[in-house]
Design an enzyme around this catalytic site. Structure first.
Site, PDB file in Angstrom:
ATOM      1  N   LEU A   1     -13.531   3.052 -28.548  1.00  0.00           N
ATOM      2  CA  LEU A   1     -12.107   3.419 -28.614  1.00  0.00           C
ATOM      3  C   LEU A   1     -11.786   4.653 -27.781  1.00  0.00           C
ATOM      4  CD1 LEU A   1     -12.444   1.536 -31.146  1.00  0.00           C
ATOM      5  CD2 LEU A   1     -10.827   3.002 -32.331  1.00  0.00           C
TER       6      LEU A   1
ATOM      7  N   PHE B   1      -6.692   8.768 -33.817  1.00  0.00           N
ATOM      8  CA  PHE B   1      -5.824   8.112 -34.799  1.00  0.00           C
ATOM      9  C   PHE B   1      -6.490   6.850 -35.370  1.00  0.00           C
ATOM     10  CE2 PHE B   1      -2.375   4.724 -34.553  1.00  0.00           C
ATOM     11  CZ  PHE B   1      -2.157   4.729 -35.923  1.00  0.00           C
TER      12      PHE B   1
ATOM     13  N   LYS C   1     -11.347   7.806 -15.314  1.00  0.00           N
ATOM     14  CA  LYS C   1     -12.799   8.031 -15.438  1.00  0.00           C
ATOM     15  C   LYS C   1     -13.276   7.661 -16.838  1.00  0.00           C
ATOM     16  CE  LYS C   1     -14.015  11.907 -12.411  1.00  0.00           C
ATOM     17  NZ  LYS C   1     -14.279  13.355 -12.436  1.00  0.00           N
TER      18      LYS C   1
ATOM     19  N   THR D   1       0.411   0.459 -32.347  1.00  0.00           N
ATOM     20  CA  THR D   1      -0.055   0.680 -33.715  1.00  0.00           C
ATOM     21  C   THR D   1       0.329   2.090 -34.141  1.00  0.00           C
ATOM     22  OG1 THR D   1      -1.840  -0.901 -33.370  1.00  0.00           O
ATOM     23  CG2 THR D   1      -2.146   0.683 -35.141  1.00  0.00           C
TER      24      THR D   1
ATOM     25  N   ARG E   1       4.044   9.421 -28.747  1.00  0.00           N
ATOM     26  CA  ARG E   1       4.434   8.020 -28.874  1.00  0.00           C
ATOM     27  C   ARG E   1       5.655   7.911 -29.778  1.00  0.00           C
ATOM     28  NH1 ARG E   1      -1.499   5.396 -29.608  1.00  0.00           N
ATOM     29  NH2 ARG E   1      -1.981   7.491 -30.317  1.00  0.00           N
TER      30      ARG E   1
ATOM     31  N   TYR F   1      -3.952   4.293 -16.954  1.00  0.00           N
ATOM     32  CA  TYR F   1      -4.284   3.717 -18.265  1.00  0.00           C
ATOM     33  C   TYR F   1      -4.387   2.191 -18.175  1.00  0.00           C
ATOM     34  CZ  TYR F   1      -3.868   2.767 -23.308  1.00  0.00           C
ATOM     35  OH  TYR F   1      -4.072   2.340 -24.600  1.00  0.00           O
TER      36      TYR F   1
ATOM     37  N   GLY G   1      -8.320  13.794 -30.323  1.00  0.00           N
ATOM     38  CA  GLY G   1      -8.823  13.647 -31.697  1.00  0.00           C
ATOM     39  C   GLY G   1      -8.787  14.995 -32.408  1.00  0.00           C
TER      40      GLY G   1
ATOM     41  N   ASN H   1     -20.857   3.465 -19.464  1.00  0.00           N
ATOM     42  CA  ASN H   1     -21.875   4.148 -20.269  1.00  0.00           C
ATOM     43  C   ASN H   1     -22.143   3.447 -21.601  1.00  0.00           C
ATOM     44  OD1 ASN H   1     -22.478   6.098 -18.364  1.00  0.00           O
ATOM     45  ND2 ASN H   1     -20.873   7.491 -19.079  1.00  0.00           N
TER      46      ASN H   1
ATOM     47  N   ASN I   1     -14.710  13.710 -27.870  1.00  0.00           N
ATOM     48  CA  ASN I   1     -14.641  14.988 -27.137  1.00  0.00           C
ATOM     49  C   ASN I   1     -13.435  15.827 -27.591  1.00  0.00           C
ATOM     50  OD1 ASN I   1     -12.435  13.763 -25.981  1.00  0.00           O
ATOM     51  ND2 ASN I   1     -13.000  14.217 -23.864  1.00  0.00           N
TER      52      ASN I   1
HETATM   53  P1  NAD Z   1      -6.034   8.614 -29.841  1.00  0.00           P
HETATM   54  O1  NAD Z   1      -5.642   9.366 -28.637  1.00  0.00           O
HETATM   55  O2  NAD Z   1      -5.596   9.119 -31.169  1.00  0.00           O
HETATM   56  O3  NAD Z   1      -7.614   8.458 -29.916  1.00  0.00           O
HETATM   57  C1  NAD Z   1      -8.453   8.450 -28.811  1.00  0.00           C
HETATM   58  C2  NAD Z   1      -9.693   9.240 -29.139  1.00  0.00           C
HETATM   59  O4  NAD Z   1     -10.600   9.201 -28.020  1.00  0.00           O
HETATM   60  C3  NAD Z   1      -9.402  10.712 -29.425  1.00  0.00           C
HETATM   61  O5  NAD Z   1     -10.084  11.123 -30.579  1.00  0.00           O
HETATM   62  C4  NAD Z   1      -9.913  11.409 -28.171  1.00  0.00           C
HETATM   63  O6  NAD Z   1     -10.297  12.750 -28.403  1.00  0.00           O
HETATM   64  C5  NAD Z   1     -11.060  10.516 -27.777  1.00  0.00           C
HETATM   65  N1  NAD Z   1     -11.413  10.617 -26.356  1.00  0.00           N
HETATM   66  C6  NAD Z   1     -10.572  10.571 -25.309  1.00  0.00           C
HETATM   67  N2  NAD Z   1     -11.260  10.701 -24.159  1.00  0.00           N
HETATM   68  C7  NAD Z   1     -12.566  10.816 -24.513  1.00  0.00           C
HETATM   69  C8  NAD Z   1     -13.761  10.994 -23.764  1.00  0.00           C
HETATM   70  N3  NAD Z   1     -13.753  11.087 -22.428  1.00  0.00           N
HETATM   71  N4  NAD Z   1     -14.933  11.078 -24.436  1.00  0.00           N
HETATM   72  C9  NAD Z   1     -14.948  11.017 -25.804  1.00  0.00           C
HETATM   73  N5  NAD Z   1     -13.846  10.859 -26.546  1.00  0.00           N
HETATM   74  C10 NAD Z   1     -12.669  10.754 -25.918  1.00  0.00           C
HETATM   75  O7  NAD Z   1      -5.541   7.122 -29.618  1.00  0.00           O
HETATM   76  P2  NAD Z   1      -5.571   5.849 -30.584  1.00  0.00           P
HETATM   77  O8  NAD Z   1      -4.178   5.395 -30.752  1.00  0.00           O
HETATM   78  O9  NAD Z   1      -6.404   6.101 -31.782  1.00  0.00           O
HETATM   79  O10 NAD Z   1      -6.281   4.796 -29.638  1.00  0.00           O
HETATM   80  C11 NAD Z   1      -7.649   4.447 -29.790  1.00  0.00           C
HETATM   81  C12 NAD Z   1      -7.994   3.352 -28.805  1.00  0.00           C
HETATM   82  O11 NAD Z   1      -7.179   2.201 -29.049  1.00  0.00           O
HETATM   83  C13 NAD Z   1      -7.775   3.752 -27.353  1.00  0.00           C
HETATM   84  O12 NAD Z   1      -8.821   3.222 -26.568  1.00  0.00           O
HETATM   85  C14 NAD Z   1      -6.469   3.087 -27.004  1.00  0.00           C
HETATM   86  O13 NAD Z   1      -6.394   2.800 -25.638  1.00  0.00           O
HETATM   87  C15 NAD Z   1      -6.514   1.830 -27.853  1.00  0.00           C
HETATM   88  N6  NAD Z   1      -5.158   1.355 -28.133  1.00  0.00           N
HETATM   89  C16 NAD Z   1      -4.349   1.991 -29.019  1.00  0.00           C
HETATM   90  C17 NAD Z   1      -3.055   1.533 -29.237  1.00  0.00           C
HETATM   91  C18 NAD Z   1      -2.136   2.187 -30.223  1.00  0.00           C
HETATM   92  O14 NAD Z   1      -0.988   1.762 -30.336  1.00  0.00           O
HETATM   93  N7  NAD Z   1      -2.535   3.146 -31.009  1.00  0.00           N
HETATM   94  C19 NAD Z   1      -2.582   0.422 -28.533  1.00  0.00           C
HETATM   95  C20 NAD Z   1      -3.426  -0.169 -27.598  1.00  0.00           C
HETATM   96  C21 NAD Z   1      -4.710   0.283 -27.418  1.00  0.00           C
HETATM   97  N1  UDP Z   2      10.244   6.136 -26.439  1.00  0.00           N
HETATM   98  C1  UDP Z   2      11.486   6.708 -26.729  1.00  0.00           C
HETATM   99  N2  UDP Z   2      11.509   7.978 -27.210  1.00  0.00           N
HETATM  100  C2  UDP Z   2      10.400   8.709 -27.435  1.00  0.00           C
HETATM  101  C3  UDP Z   2       9.138   8.117 -27.150  1.00  0.00           C
HETATM  102  C4  UDP Z   2       9.101   6.837 -26.646  1.00  0.00           C
HETATM  103  O1  UDP Z   2      12.534   6.072 -26.553  1.00  0.00           O
HETATM  104  O2  UDP Z   2      10.520   9.862 -27.889  1.00  0.00           O
HETATM  105  C5  UDP Z   2      10.209   4.748 -25.938  1.00  0.00           C
HETATM  106  C6  UDP Z   2       9.407   4.560 -24.660  1.00  0.00           C
HETATM  107  O3  UDP Z   2      10.214   4.776 -23.517  1.00  0.00           O
HETATM  108  C7  UDP Z   2       8.965   3.119 -24.797  1.00  0.00           C
HETATM  109  C8  UDP Z   2       8.810   2.918 -26.307  1.00  0.00           C
HETATM  110  O4  UDP Z   2       9.538   3.973 -26.910  1.00  0.00           O
HETATM  111  O5  UDP Z   2       9.964   2.254 -24.337  1.00  0.00           O
HETATM  112  C9  UDP Z   2       7.364   2.976 -26.769  1.00  0.00           C
HETATM  113  O6  UDP Z   2       6.795   4.156 -26.252  1.00  0.00           O
HETATM  114  P1  UDP Z   2       5.316   4.622 -26.620  1.00  0.00           P
HETATM  115  O7  UDP Z   2       5.015   5.807 -25.772  1.00  0.00           O
HETATM  116  O8  UDP Z   2       5.195   4.770 -28.092  1.00  0.00           O
HETATM  117  O9  UDP Z   2       4.385   3.383 -26.255  1.00  0.00           O
HETATM  118  P2  UDP Z   2       4.257   2.415 -24.970  1.00  0.00           P
HETATM  119  O10 UDP Z   2       5.394   2.647 -24.040  1.00  0.00           O
HETATM  120  O11 UDP Z   2       2.954   2.771 -24.366  1.00  0.00           O
HETATM  121  O12 UDP Z   2       4.302   1.064 -25.568  1.00  0.00           O
END
Ligand code: NAD
Ligand code: UDP
Length: 311
Positions: free
Chosen positions: A71, A11, A89, A173, A184, A143, A36, A97, A32
């Site tokens: 990411l 994303f 892991k 986000t 989410r 996580y 994604g 890495n 991987n």
């Molecule tokens: P996402 O799941 O859409 O993207 C993660 C990407 O990483 C995917 O494309 C997935 O295939 C790839 N991936 C996972 N494991 C892998 C591996 N072992 N090797 C190679 N690729 C791998 O999630 P996102 O929302 O785009 O999040 C991206 C990053 O931002 C993550 O590290 C996440 O922890 C961090 N983050 C996101 C949010 C959010 O709200 N979106 C909030 C806090 C932190």
């Molecule tokens: N949540 C919800 N219904 C859903 C998905 C999530 O009420 O269908 C709630 C969840 O319990 C949490 C908040 O929405 O309190 C945000 O959840 P999300 O999984 O998006 O992110 P995180 O909990 O990691 O912040």
């Protein structure tokens, strides 16, 4: 300038790849494809400056790059709890890495950490100086603790090996390119509303989150990477805070849906409140979100409406 984006087909990563290509970077997207999608980067594959590598970051890799945006890691509780051992892991070995790579080629590396390092916070809003309140043995720990160790590794490679690091703590986000079954809250609610299905509220829905539109976040990642004054950690998020019920009502309003609210059990360790203090980002990066939540949700609704129509 050549940048590596791990998790680049995900994303946030897919938006970052587009953004960097528009800035004139050569971009290597490594993924991987666990969460994604090739569709997220399909529009980039004809760009001469874009390369795609299918690779699992748990295995070492050697590339010549100037900057690394790290990411790669599933971010939705549904996905990171699917195989929790793999999640930790990915965070720990994956970060080792990319840090090894950064050290070897002298690249600057930015870690996408998370507000989850604050756990169920007892301080509100959360400042970077807060050490957090994380359950080390719960279902979210793969996580949360994974990211906490990733931050530790970043700091230790910096102190021990002088690796040039940046740490960003991202708060919830949302936006286009989220999976429709991402799990989410924003994507769940929008898809449910558009399909006229009940909106699944976990618990009483009084827990809060603060929602940042992806374009704002990507601007923040870029700003953090390209300044020389502060290694982090720094919060990036939109301080606009809502209860989950209010979010549901807003989405029903925007979509004009007839969906009803359906209450489901609260998952264990679900944080009760979350709001970023972004004073540091404002002062150091001159960054703050520009897209308010209503406008951002409208854009996300447009994306999901088109996605569902294509099916
Ligand atoms: P996402 O799941 O859409 O993207 C993660 C990407 O990483 C995917 O494309 C997935 O295939 C790839 N991936 C996972 N494991 C892998 C591996 N072992 N090797 C190679 N690729 C791998 O999630 P996102 O929302 O785009 O999040 C991206 C990053 O931002 C993550 O590290 C996440 O922890 C961090 N983050 C996101 C949010 C959010 O709200 N979106 C909030 C806090 C932190
Ligand atoms: N949540 C919800 N219904 C859903 C998905 C999530 O009420 O269908 C709630 C969840 O319990 C949490 C908040 O929405 O309190 C945000 O959840 P999300 O999984 O998006 O992110 P995180 O909990 O990691 O912040």
């Amino acid at each position: 300038m050549r940048a590596l984006v791990t998790g680049g087909a995900g994303f946030i990563g897919s938006h970052l790849c587009s953004f960097l290509l528009n800035k004139g970077y050569e971009v290597i997207c490594l993924d991987n494809f666990f969460t994604g999608r090739r569709e997220n980067i399909k529009h980039l594959t004809n760009n001469f400056n874009f390369e795609l590598i299918r690779h699992d970051i748990v295995e070492p890799i050697l590339l010549e790059v100037d900057q690394i945006y790290h990411l790669a890691c599933p971010a939705s509780p549904v996905h990171y709890q699917y195989n929790p051992v793999k999640t930790i892991k990915t965070s720990v070995m994956g970060t080792i890495n990319v840090l090894g790579l950064a050290k070897r080629v002298k690249a600057r590396i930015l870690l996408a950490s998370t507000s989850e390092v604050y756990g169920d916070p007892t301080i509100h809003p959360q400042k970077e100086s807060y050490w957090g309140n994380v359950n080390p043995i719960g279902v979210r720990s793969c996580y949360d603790e994974g990211k906490r160790v990733a931050e530790t590794l970043m700091m230790d490679y910096h102190r021990q090996n002088k690796v040039d690091i940046r740490i960003v703590r991202i708060f919830n986000t949302y936006g286009p390119n989220m999976l429709k079954n991402d799990g989410r809250v924003v994507s769940n609610f929008i898809v449910q509303a558009l399909q006229g299905e009940p909106i699944t509220i976990y618990g009483k829905g009084l827990q809060t989150r603060s929602f940042c539109y992806v374009d704002d976040l990507v601007n923040g990642l870029y700003a953090m990477m390209n300044q020389d004054n502060y290694i982090g950690p720094i919060n990036l998020g939109n301080p606009e805070e809502y209860t989950i019920i209010d979010l549901a009502k807003m989405i029903i309003d925007i979509t004009g849906s007839s969906s009803t609210l359906q209450y489901k059990p609260l998952p264990p360790d679900d944080p009760t409140q979350r709001q970023p203090d972004i004073t540091l980002a404002k002062n150091i990066l001159k960054w703050e979100p520009k897209v308010n939540v209503k406008d951002g949700l409208s854009r996300a609704v447009k994306y999901f409406r088109e996605l569902l129509n294509e099916e």
